[in-house]
Design a protein around this motif. Structure first.
Motif, PDB file in Angstrom:
ATOM      1  N   HIS A 217       8.007  -4.816   1.996  1.00 28.85           N
ATOM      2  CA  HIS A 217       7.203  -3.907   1.166  1.00 28.85           C
ATOM      3  C   HIS A 217       7.771  -2.495   1.113  1.00 28.85           C
ATOM      4  O   HIS A 217       7.177  -1.621   0.492  1.00 28.85           O
ATOM      5  CB  HIS A 217       5.767  -3.870   1.694  1.00 28.85           C
ATOM      6  N   ILE A 218       8.899  -2.272   1.793  1.00 29.69           N
ATOM      7  CA  ILE A 218       9.462  -0.913   1.819  1.00 29.69           C
ATOM      8  C   ILE A 218      10.864  -0.943   1.202  1.00 29.69           C
ATOM      9  O   ILE A 218      11.375  -2.018   0.904  1.00 29.69           O
ATOM     10  CB  ILE A 218       9.460  -0.337   3.265  1.00 29.69           C
TER      11      ILE A 218
ATOM     12  N   ARG B 141      -0.394  -5.537  10.540  1.00 34.80           N
ATOM     13  CA  ARG B 141      -1.782  -5.094  10.371  1.00 34.80           C
ATOM     14  C   ARG B 141      -2.567  -6.175   9.630  1.00 34.80           C
ATOM     15  O   ARG B 141      -2.075  -6.730   8.652  1.00 34.80           O
ATOM     16  CB  ARG B 141      -1.827  -3.779   9.591  1.00 34.80           C
TER      17      ARG B 141
ATOM     18  N   ASP C  56       6.844  -7.935   5.673  1.00 33.89           N
ATOM     19  CA  ASP C  56       7.301  -6.580   5.983  1.00 33.89           C
ATOM     20  C   ASP C  56       8.220  -6.402   7.187  1.00 33.89           C
ATOM     21  O   ASP C  56       8.549  -7.338   7.903  1.00 33.89           O
ATOM     22  CB  ASP C  56       6.091  -5.647   6.071  1.00 33.89           C
ATOM     23  N   TYR C  57       8.580  -5.113   7.382  1.00 34.72           N
ATOM     24  CA  TYR C  57       9.658  -4.728   8.312  1.00 34.72           C
ATOM     25  C   TYR C  57       9.263  -4.883   9.773  1.00 34.72           C
ATOM     26  O   TYR C  57      10.128  -4.810  10.637  1.00 34.72           O
ATOM     27  CB  TYR C  57      10.085  -3.279   8.033  1.00 34.72           C
ATOM     28  N   HIS C  58       7.991  -5.044  10.044  1.00 31.95           N
ATOM     29  CA  HIS C  58       7.604  -5.245  11.444  1.00 31.95           C
ATOM     30  C   HIS C  58       8.030  -6.624  11.931  1.00 31.95           C
ATOM     31  O   HIS C  58       8.235  -6.824  13.115  1.00 31.95           O
ATOM     32  CB  HIS C  58       6.080  -5.151  11.607  1.00 31.95           C
TER      33      HIS C  58
ATOM     34  N   TYR D 178       5.969  -0.872  17.747  1.00 31.14           N
ATOM     35  CA  TYR D 178       5.424  -0.137  16.605  1.00 31.14           C
ATOM     36  C   TYR D 178       5.830   1.345  16.644  1.00 31.14           C
ATOM     37  O   TYR D 178       6.234   1.914  15.637  1.00 31.14           O
ATOM     38  CB  TYR D 178       3.900  -0.265  16.639  1.00 31.14           C
TER      39      TYR D 178
ATOM     40  N   ARG E 157      -0.253   6.872  11.631  1.00 28.62           N
ATOM     41  CA  ARG E 157       0.692   6.760  12.760  1.00 28.62           C
ATOM     42  C   ARG E 157       0.671   8.004  13.642  1.00 28.62           C
ATOM     43  O   ARG E 157       1.715   8.587  13.965  1.00 28.62           O
ATOM     44  CB  ARG E 157       2.097   6.482  12.206  1.00 28.62           C
TER      45      ARG E 157
ATOM     46  N   ASN F 286       8.568   1.996  13.320  1.00 23.99           N
ATOM     47  CA  ASN F 286       8.339   3.177  12.484  1.00 23.99           C
ATOM     48  C   ASN F 286       9.389   4.276  12.617  1.00 23.99           C
ATOM     49  O   ASN F 286      10.078   4.576  11.643  1.00 23.99           O
ATOM     50  CB  ASN F 286       6.900   3.662  12.675  1.00 23.99           C
TER      51      ASN F 286
ATOM     52  N   TRP G 249      11.529   2.294   9.734  1.00 23.65           N
ATOM     53  CA  TRP G 249      10.915   2.975   8.570  1.00 23.65           C
ATOM     54  C   TRP G 249      11.799   4.125   8.113  1.00 23.65           C
ATOM     55  O   TRP G 249      12.064   4.304   6.916  1.00 23.65           O
ATOM     56  CB  TRP G 249       9.517   3.459   8.945  1.00 23.65           C
TER      57      TRP G 249
ATOM     58  N   GLY H 210      -3.678   0.617   4.240  1.00 18.14           N
ATOM     59  CA  GLY H 210      -2.280   0.458   3.840  1.00 18.14           C
ATOM     60  C   GLY H 210      -2.072  -0.418   2.632  1.00 18.14           C
ATOM     61  O   GLY H 210      -2.917  -1.242   2.259  1.00 18.14           O
ATOM     62  N   GLY H 211      -0.906  -0.220   2.011  1.00 19.12           N
ATOM     63  CA  GLY H 211      -0.593  -0.864   0.740  1.00 19.12           C
ATOM     64  C   GLY H 211      -0.461  -2.371   0.843  1.00 19.12           C
ATOM     65  O   GLY H 211      -0.991  -3.105   0.001  1.00 19.12           O
ATOM     66  N   LEU H 212       0.212  -2.843   1.853  1.00 17.94           N
ATOM     67  CA  LEU H 212       0.436  -4.282   1.997  1.00 17.94           C
ATOM     68  C   LEU H 212      -0.902  -5.016   2.051  1.00 17.94           C
ATOM     69  O   LEU H 212      -1.128  -5.993   1.349  1.00 17.94           O
ATOM     70  CB  LEU H 212       1.247  -4.512   3.273  1.00 17.94           C
ATOM     71  N   VAL H 213      -1.778  -4.486   2.880  1.00 21.76           N
ATOM     72  CA  VAL H 213      -3.071  -5.131   3.074  1.00 21.76           C
ATOM     73  C   VAL H 213      -3.891  -5.077   1.783  1.00 21.76           C
ATOM     74  O   VAL H 213      -4.513  -6.062   1.376  1.00 21.76           O
ATOM     75  CB  VAL H 213      -3.793  -4.450   4.258  1.00 21.76           C
TER      76      VAL H 213
ATOM     77  N   ARG I 152      -0.681   8.275   2.275  1.00 20.07           N
ATOM     78  CA  ARG I 152      -0.760   8.405   3.725  1.00 20.07           C
ATOM     79  C   ARG I 152       0.003   9.669   4.110  1.00 20.07           C
ATOM     80  O   ARG I 152       0.945  10.075   3.409  1.00 20.07           O
ATOM     81  CB  ARG I 152      -0.121   7.192   4.413  1.00 20.07           C
TER      82      ARG I 152
HETATM   83  O1  F6P Z   1       4.425   0.121   2.998  1.00 19.22           O
HETATM   84  C1  F6P Z   1       4.512  -0.649   4.110  1.00 19.22           C
HETATM   85  C2  F6P Z   1       3.239  -0.654   4.930  1.00 19.22           C
HETATM   86  O2  F6P Z   1       3.297  -1.664   5.893  1.00 19.22           O
HETATM   87  C3  F6P Z   1       2.040  -0.820   4.017  1.00 19.22           C
HETATM   88  O3  F6P Z   1       1.220  -1.833   4.401  1.00 19.22           O
HETATM   89  C4  F6P Z   1       1.247   0.417   4.219  1.00 19.22           C
HETATM   90  O4  F6P Z   1       1.372   1.269   3.147  1.00 19.22           O
HETATM   91  C5  F6P Z   1       1.763   1.054   5.428  1.00 19.22           C
HETATM   92  O5  F6P Z   1       3.056   0.566   5.604  1.00 19.22           O
HETATM   93  C6  F6P Z   1       0.846   0.830   6.582  1.00 19.22           C
HETATM   94  O6  F6P Z   1       1.389   1.232   7.734  1.00 19.22           O
HETATM   95  P1  F6P Z   1       0.633   1.118   9.109  1.00 19.22           P
HETATM   96  O7  F6P Z   1       0.265  -0.311   9.298  1.00 19.22           O
HETATM   97  O8  F6P Z   1       1.642   1.633  10.085  1.00 19.22           O
HETATM   98  O9  F6P Z   1      -0.546   2.011   8.982  1.00 19.22           O
END
Ligand code: F6P
Length: 481
Positions: A179-180, A13, A155-157, A94, A318, A99, A103, A33-36, A280
């Motif tokens: 991040h997870i 993202r 991240d995991y993606h 995705y 999601r 996920n 996830w 989201g948190g990462l962003v 979320r």
């Molecule tokens: O925690 C991992 C993460 O990738 C964060 O960026 C965010 O909290 C969330 O998952 C966003 O997920 P998505 O991009 O699926 O909305």
């Protein structure tokens, strides 16, 4: 912040999202989201090129026109390169692998009764691997333009991107941050061995691999040992560095008009004691048990009837994934159940709002008396850091022992075990009763910690970890926190 050297960030993202507004024009908004949220702070200090997947039709359209210049919240420019995937590739990447599989496995939510389905192999090869290839190819192109730039993969993606970039550009300086949460080899064993091996090999292609906590880092080392016989390599490349919050951004947002209006509206209708959750709408966040716990609190403390309310602000998440659709329905049922049992004409105990309104979340951060953060497992949980930063009411944080942030904040919170509903009810009661001086000193403790361990410190540490393992050639590449 001074401008630093070039830096390439790659994530699924992007830091801004695009959609078509009511008048038909394309509008940019803060990426969810948190990462962003956390990484956007880097854009202000560095010459950043951000490679991300195009999500949705509007972004796919934008991707076609190549790299574009965007502005961060504080006005500094960065390059955004959106990458369009084939729609079916993206669905499998995705919506099937990243996920529902990765996830869930990494949050301990994988149910052994669950059938991964005949789709798993094709979804892995033609979805996850393919999308990682496309993103890695875009990173390699950016590296050709910016050969000195370190590459920060997120991240995991994107577990396979580091190995793909390494194969194309052996000299690249590559870091990855997960991040997870990270689980041990037994939990990964539910997946075909070649998938687990590819994921861990992908990460070991990095010079530096970061996690939020020591617990997640050591699970990674165990997995690399068991799956690949490379525990020592994992030990050498990995470190723990919990991500931080852009405190200045939150201070500014909290003082802004958008938050003020929303806060006034909230304050006009708030109960005497406001319990808040902001998440979320994700099964890992454990909202259903949170509502059940609130119901138990009302059972055990009739004196609170009419005085206390739980406000749950949930960001839709999601929604194309069936498990998320089911969980959202369960959330709504659990909230209704509490209201059916306890509501009176003058009092609704639970208010559930499922909407993406970041400013409303900040307005509620200012107003809570108790903040409930009870995830089943969470890489870190940024709400636990963001909300105390701006709270105005000496609010008490009730925090899951399974959130990464617990490692940092334990001494200033009321702890909970996420599966213990009765225990959460007792914790809420305790949090409501914490006396004034202690409330203030806990909140101050969290604030001091969050302000001291800020995004600058996080980014600085990431750069040092990379430099220590892959020294720069000359002075070209620098990341300015
Ligand atoms: O925690 C991992 C993460 O990738 C964060 O960026 C965010 O909290 C969330 O998952 C966003 O997920 P998505 O991009 O699926 O909305």
């Amino acid at each position: 912040m001074a401008r630093g050297g070039p830096l390439i960030i790659a994530s699924n993202r992007g830091p801004v999202g695009f959609r078509r507004g009511s008048a038909g024009a394309i509008e940019a908004s803060r990426g969810a989201g948190g990462l962003v949220t956390a990484l956007r702070a880097l854009v202000d200090g560095n010459d950043v090129t951000w490679v991300a997947s195009a999500m949705g039709e509007v972004e796919r359209e934008i991707a076609g026109s190549g790299r574009r210049t965007e502005e961060s919240a504080s006005g500094s420019a960065f390059s955004l390169r959106l990458v369009a995937h084939d729609a079916e590739v993206y669905r499998r990447f995705y919506g099937v692998i990243a996920n529902p599989v990765l996830w869930f496995v990494q949050h301990g939510l994988w149910d052994l009764k669950q059938d991964p389905g005949a789709d798993l192999g094709p979804a892995w090869r033609e979805g996850y691997v393919e999308a990682n290839r496309t993103l890695a190819a875009a990173v390699v192109e950016e590296l050709d333009r910016l050969p000195d730039a370190p590459v920060f993969v997120q991240d995991y993606h994107l577990y396979l991107v580091p190995a793909l970039v390494r194969a194309a550009r052996p000299e690249a300086r590559i870091a990855h941050f997960t991040h997870i949460p990270r689980v041990g080899p037994d939990a990964w064993a539910v997946l075909p061995r070649d998938i687990g091996a590819a994921i861990h090999e992908g990460l070991l292609a990095c010079d530096s691999v970061g996690f939020h906590t020591e617990q997640w880092r050591s699970a990674f080392v165990d997995c690399c040992g068991t799956l690949l016989g490379r525990g020592a390599d994992a030990e050498r490349v990995s470190h723990a560095n919990p991500i931080a919050v852009d405190a200045e951004e939150f201070d500014a947002l909290a003082a802004g008009d958008g938050v003020r209006e929303r806060r006034d509206a909230l304050a006009a209708g708030r109960p005497e004691i406001l319990v808040l959750r902001v998440d979320r709408a994700d099964p890992s966040k454990n909202a259903v048990r949170g509502f059940e716990a609130f119901g138990r609190l009302l059972e055990r403390a009739p004196a609170l009837h009419g005085r206390v309310g739980l406000l749950a602000l949930l960001d839709p998440s999601r929604e194309e994934i069936p498990e998320y659709v089911d969980y959202r329905a369960a959330i709504e049922r659990a909230a209704d159940e509490v209201n059916e049992r306890f509501a009176r004409p003058d009092w609704t105990p639970v208010s559930l709002v499922v909407r993406d309104d970041f400013l409303a979340s900040i307005a509620a951060y200012l107003e809570y008396d108790v903040l409930l953060v009870n995830p089943v497992m969470d890489g870190l949980n940024l709400v636990a850091k963001e909300a105390p930063l701006v709270n105005d009411r000496d609010g008490v944080l009730v925090l899951s022992r399974e959130a990464g942030a617990f490692e940092e904040l334990a001494e200033w919170v009321v702890p909970v075990d996420p599966l213990d509903v009765e225990g959460q009810a007792a914790a809420l009661e305790r949090a409501i009763g914490v006396a004034g001086a202690e409330r203030r000193s806990w909140l101050d403790g969290i604030r001091r910690h969050v302000r001291m361990h800020d995004m600058d410190a996080w980014a600085d540490r990431e750069l040092r970890e990379l430099d220590a393992r892959a020294p720069r050639q000359g002075a070209g590449a620098t990341m300015q926190p």
